[in-house]
Design a protein around this motif. Structure first.
Motif, PDB file in Angstrom:
ATOM      1  N   GLU A 153       0.821  -1.206   0.000  1.00 27.07           N
ATOM      2  CA  GLU A 153       0.000   0.000   0.000  1.00 27.07           C
ATOM      3  C   GLU A 153       0.859   1.263   0.000  1.00 27.07           C
ATOM      4  OE1 GLU A 153      -2.521  -0.195   3.413  1.00 27.07           O
ATOM      5  OE2 GLU A 153      -3.107  -2.284   3.038  1.00 27.07           O
ATOM      6  N   LYS A 154       2.085   1.142   0.512  1.00 23.21           N
ATOM      7  CA  LYS A 154       2.941   2.316   0.686  1.00 23.21           C
ATOM      8  C   LYS A 154       3.825   2.596  -0.525  1.00 23.21           C
ATOM      9  CE  LYS A 154       3.263   1.675   5.705  1.00 23.21           C
ATOM     10  NZ  LYS A 154       4.180   1.445   6.861  1.00 23.21           N
ATOM     11  N   GLU A 155       4.091   1.564  -1.328  1.00 22.24           N
ATOM     12  CA  GLU A 155       5.050   1.700  -2.425  1.00 22.24           C
ATOM     13  C   GLU A 155       4.343   1.826  -3.778  1.00 22.24           C
ATOM     14  OE1 GLU A 155       8.273   2.129  -2.068  1.00 22.24           O
ATOM     15  OE2 GLU A 155       8.038   1.967   0.112  1.00 22.24           O
ATOM     16  N   LYS A 156       4.628   2.902  -4.504  1.00 19.36           N
ATOM     17  CA  LYS A 156       4.061   3.079  -5.832  1.00 19.36           C
ATOM     18  C   LYS A 156       4.702   2.103  -6.818  1.00 19.36           C
ATOM     19  CE  LYS A 156       2.975   7.992  -5.241  1.00 19.36           C
ATOM     20  NZ  LYS A 156       3.203   9.370  -5.753  1.00 19.36           N
ATOM     21  N   GLY A 157       3.912   1.639  -7.765  1.00 18.79           N
ATOM     22  CA  GLY A 157       4.425   0.716  -8.772  1.00 18.79           C
ATOM     23  C   GLY A 157       4.765  -0.657  -8.233  1.00 18.79           C
ATOM     24  N   TRP A 158       4.082  -1.075  -7.177  1.00 19.13           N
ATOM     25  CA  TRP A 158       4.335  -2.379  -6.565  1.00 19.13           C
ATOM     26  C   TRP A 158       4.131  -3.491  -7.591  1.00 19.13           C
ATOM     27  CZ3 TRP A 158       6.546  -3.878  -2.174  1.00 19.13           C
ATOM     28  CH2 TRP A 158       6.350  -5.177  -1.703  1.00 19.13           C
ATOM     29  N   GLY A 159       5.140  -4.350  -7.779  1.00 24.14           N
ATOM     30  CA  GLY A 159       5.065  -5.365  -8.817  1.00 24.14           C
ATOM     31  C   GLY A 159       4.913  -6.791  -8.322  1.00 24.14           C
ATOM     32  N   LEU A 160       4.819  -6.957  -6.994  1.00 23.97           N
ATOM     33  CA  LEU A 160       4.666  -8.286  -6.408  1.00 23.97           C
ATOM     34  C   LEU A 160       3.206  -8.530  -6.013  1.00 23.97           C
ATOM     35  CD1 LEU A 160       7.747  -8.076  -4.012  1.00 23.97           C
ATOM     36  CD2 LEU A 160       7.664  -9.288  -6.203  1.00 23.97           C
ATOM     37  N   SER A 161       2.912  -9.753  -5.612  1.00 18.74           N
ATOM     38  CA  SER A 161       1.598 -10.019  -5.041  1.00 18.74           C
ATOM     39  C   SER A 161       1.377  -9.090  -3.847  1.00 18.74           C
ATOM     40  CB  SER A 161       1.515 -11.473  -4.568  1.00 18.74           C
ATOM     41  OG  SER A 161       0.356 -11.676  -3.768  1.00 18.74           O
ATOM     42  N   ARG A 162       0.134  -8.832  -3.534  1.00 17.53           N
ATOM     43  CA  ARG A 162      -0.174  -7.969  -2.393  1.00 17.53           C
ATOM     44  C   ARG A 162      -0.453  -8.794  -1.132  1.00 17.53           C
ATOM     45  NH1 ARG A 162      -0.683  -3.013  -4.774  1.00 17.53           N
ATOM     46  NH2 ARG A 162      -1.430  -2.002  -2.872  1.00 17.53           N
ATOM     47  N   ARG A 163      -0.295 -10.121  -1.238  1.00 19.31           N
ATOM     48  CA  ARG A 163      -0.519 -11.000  -0.082  1.00 19.31           C
ATOM     49  C   ARG A 163       0.823 -11.399   0.529  1.00 19.31           C
ATOM     50  NH1 ARG A 163      -4.711 -13.491  -3.501  1.00 19.31           N
ATOM     51  NH2 ARG A 163      -3.070 -14.822  -4.331  1.00 19.31           N
ATOM     52  N   PHE A 224       4.852 -12.989  -3.442  1.00 20.44           N
ATOM     53  CA  PHE A 224       5.036 -13.760  -4.670  1.00 20.44           C
ATOM     54  C   PHE A 224       5.379 -12.862  -5.859  1.00 20.44           C
ATOM     55  CE2 PHE A 224       2.544 -15.586  -8.387  1.00 20.44           C
ATOM     56  CZ  PHE A 224       3.567 -16.433  -8.801  1.00 20.44           C
ATOM     57  N   PRO A 225       6.516 -13.105  -6.542  1.00 18.46           N
ATOM     58  CA  PRO A 225       6.816 -12.400  -7.798  1.00 18.46           C
ATOM     59  C   PRO A 225       6.060 -13.079  -8.940  1.00 18.46           C
ATOM     60  CG  PRO A 225       8.820 -13.198  -6.677  1.00 18.46           C
ATOM     61  CD  PRO A 225       7.651 -13.922  -6.103  1.00 18.46           C
ATOM     62  N   PRO A 226       5.163 -12.382  -9.609  1.00 13.47           N
ATOM     63  CA  PRO A 226       4.377 -12.998 -10.690  1.00 13.47           C
ATOM     64  C   PRO A 226       5.253 -13.765 -11.668  1.00 13.47           C
ATOM     65  CG  PRO A 226       3.581 -10.793 -10.239  1.00 13.47           C
ATOM     66  CD  PRO A 226       4.820 -10.976  -9.410  1.00 13.47           C
ATOM     67  N   GLU A 227       4.736 -14.914 -12.092  1.00 11.37           N
ATOM     68  CA  GLU A 227       5.423 -15.810 -13.026  1.00 11.37           C
ATOM     69  C   GLU A 227       6.751 -16.322 -12.463  1.00 11.37           C
ATOM     70  OE1 GLU A 227       5.705 -13.956 -16.836  1.00 11.37           O
ATOM     71  OE2 GLU A 227       3.551 -13.551 -16.955  1.00 11.37           O
ATOM     72  N   ASN A 228       6.861 -16.283 -11.138  1.00 14.65           N
ATOM     73  CA  ASN A 228       8.053 -16.815 -10.454  1.00 14.65           C
ATOM     74  C   ASN A 228       9.345 -16.137 -10.908  1.00 14.65           C
ATOM     75  OD1 ASN A 228       7.066 -18.726  -8.575  1.00 14.65           O
ATOM     76  ND2 ASN A 228       6.637 -20.142 -10.263  1.00 14.65           N
ATOM     77  N   ARG A 229       9.233 -14.879 -11.307  1.00 15.20           N
ATOM     78  CA  ARG A 229      10.445 -14.170 -11.726  1.00 15.20           C
ATOM     79  C   ARG A 229      11.342 -13.895 -10.514  1.00 15.20           C
ATOM     80  NH1 ARG A 229      10.091  -9.134  -9.817  1.00 15.20           N
ATOM     81  NH2 ARG A 229       8.074  -8.069  -9.696  1.00 15.20           N
ATOM     82  N   MET A 230      12.577 -13.537 -10.799  1.00 20.60           N
ATOM     83  CA  MET A 230      13.520 -13.151  -9.742  1.00 20.60           C
ATOM     84  C   MET A 230      13.098 -11.787  -9.168  1.00 20.60           C
ATOM     85  SD  MET A 230      16.463 -13.952  -8.183  1.00 20.60           S
ATOM     86  CE  MET A 230      17.551 -14.912  -9.275  1.00 20.60           C
ATOM     87  N   PRO A 231      13.068 -11.630  -7.850  1.00 19.34           N
ATOM     88  CA  PRO A 231      12.787 -10.299  -7.284  1.00 19.34           C
ATOM     89  C   PRO A 231      13.838  -9.294  -7.742  1.00 19.34           C
ATOM     90  CG  PRO A 231      12.645 -12.003  -5.586  1.00 19.34           C
ATOM     91  CD  PRO A 231      13.227 -12.655  -6.808  1.00 19.34           C
TER      92      PRO A 231
END
Length: 325
Positions: A153-163, A224-231
């Motif tokens: 919620e705090k970071e703009k452009g968050w690219g990971l799951s929100r859970r 979770f990084p979508p599609e199991n990509r590297m963080p």
């Protein structure tokens, strides 16, 4: 000498000040005790504890994961010596309605300080000291994970799951296992290492004589990084302070890092191929990097090195006195 085995639990509820109130039963000899009783043939310790608690208090309980302790003492009946072993758990109750059995005269909800004054026996006082310590750690970890879960919620452009997928295991664990990030199964169920890689990890731990239930398991990035990509480096930078606070809270003596990301971030490993299986001492913690189980699923030849690494780690840990009951 005879041997007897019992099971029970420390039961508590949250007081108005947020501190625990412990349930103590008054026995007919005016001594205080916790609900516990004999383990019947064919029962597990958990089953016996739940049955005894239900019979003595009317409560249906669930136990807090990670807390399990053993107390032992001797007593005599007609000059015959008996050693009693108690397996004891911890349970939090919300709005409990206690109904005591005929075995007791009454019950009380007492603070930790009141409990320590009321209890007669040293090993029972030690039990409550351990339980109170564990409750404090649970509350701290719960607060930390609530804060961590708000990061998207705090970071703009968050690219990971929100859970958030929080770590799992005893907060008193001597060993931590730290991977890269949760996968899709972990994201859906919000539990770490429960997919195919988790099953393989459990198999490897068993071969190395390490008990998963006594290990705290988590990841560098706990979303979770979508599609199991590297963080990304930025995602690691955002998440790493929370992991470090978790490590500070648990204070493990031993840490296994799984894969190149975890090993590189935490102990500066540049090549997992060259450095896997090495014992690395950093401050007061012993680390060992090894391959990630997910890599062994893709490349089966890596399975044997992971087993060998963890067997070496297990031997090092046992030499130092870790992973004992």
């Amino acid at each position: 000498m005879k041997f007897e085995y019992s099971a029970g639990a420390v039961i508590y509820k949250e007081g108005r000040d947020g501190k625990p109130l412990f349930l103590l039963l008054m026995k007919k000899n005016n001594e205080y005790d916790i609900p516990k009783g004999h383990i019947e043939k064919g029962e597990s310790s958990e089953e016996a504890a739940r049955r005894e608690i239900k019979e003595e208090t009317g409560l249906d309980v669930n136990f807090i994961p990670g807390f399990s302790t053993v107390t032992k003492y001797f007593f005599y009946v007609k000059k015959e010596k008996t050693m009693k072993t108690n397996r004891l758990f911890l349970s939090r109750m919300d709005n409990p309605k206690v109904r005591i059995s005929h075995e007791h005269r009454g019950y009380y909800w007492l603070t930790y300080e009141q409990t320590m004054k009321a209890i007669k026996y040293k090993n029972t006082r030690q039990l409550f000291t351990e339980a109170n310590w564990y409750i404090e750690r649970c509350n701290e970890m719960e607060k930390l994970n609530r804060e961590y879960s708000k990061l998207p919620e705090k970071e703009k452009g968050w690219g990971l799951s929100r859970r958030l997928v929080p770590g799992e295991g005893p907060l008193s664990a001597k060993v931590m296992i730290i991977g890269q990030a949760p996968g899709r199964n972990e994201d859906e169920r919000q539990r770490p290492f429960i997919g195919r890689a988790g099953i393989l990890l459990g198999n490897v731990l068993s071969k190395a004589r390490l008990k998963r239930e006594k290990i705290y398991i988590t990841s560098i990035v706990q979303f979770f990084p979508p599609e199991n990509r590297m963080p990304t480096d930025k995602e690691v930078e955002l998440c790493l302070p929370f992991l470090k606070r978790q490590i500070e809270l648990i204070k493990p003596a031993f840490i296994i890092t799984l894969g190149s990301l975890s090993s590189g971030v935490l102990i500066g490993v540049k090549s997992i191929e060259k450095d896997h299986g090495k014992i690395i001492r950093k401050a007061r913690t012993v680390y060992m990097p090894t391959y990630h189980p997910a890599a062994a699923l893709r490349f089966p030849r890596l399975y044997k090195p992971i087993v060998e690494d963890l067997r070496k780690f297990s031997a090092e840990m046992r030499k130092a006195g870790g992973n004992k009951e």
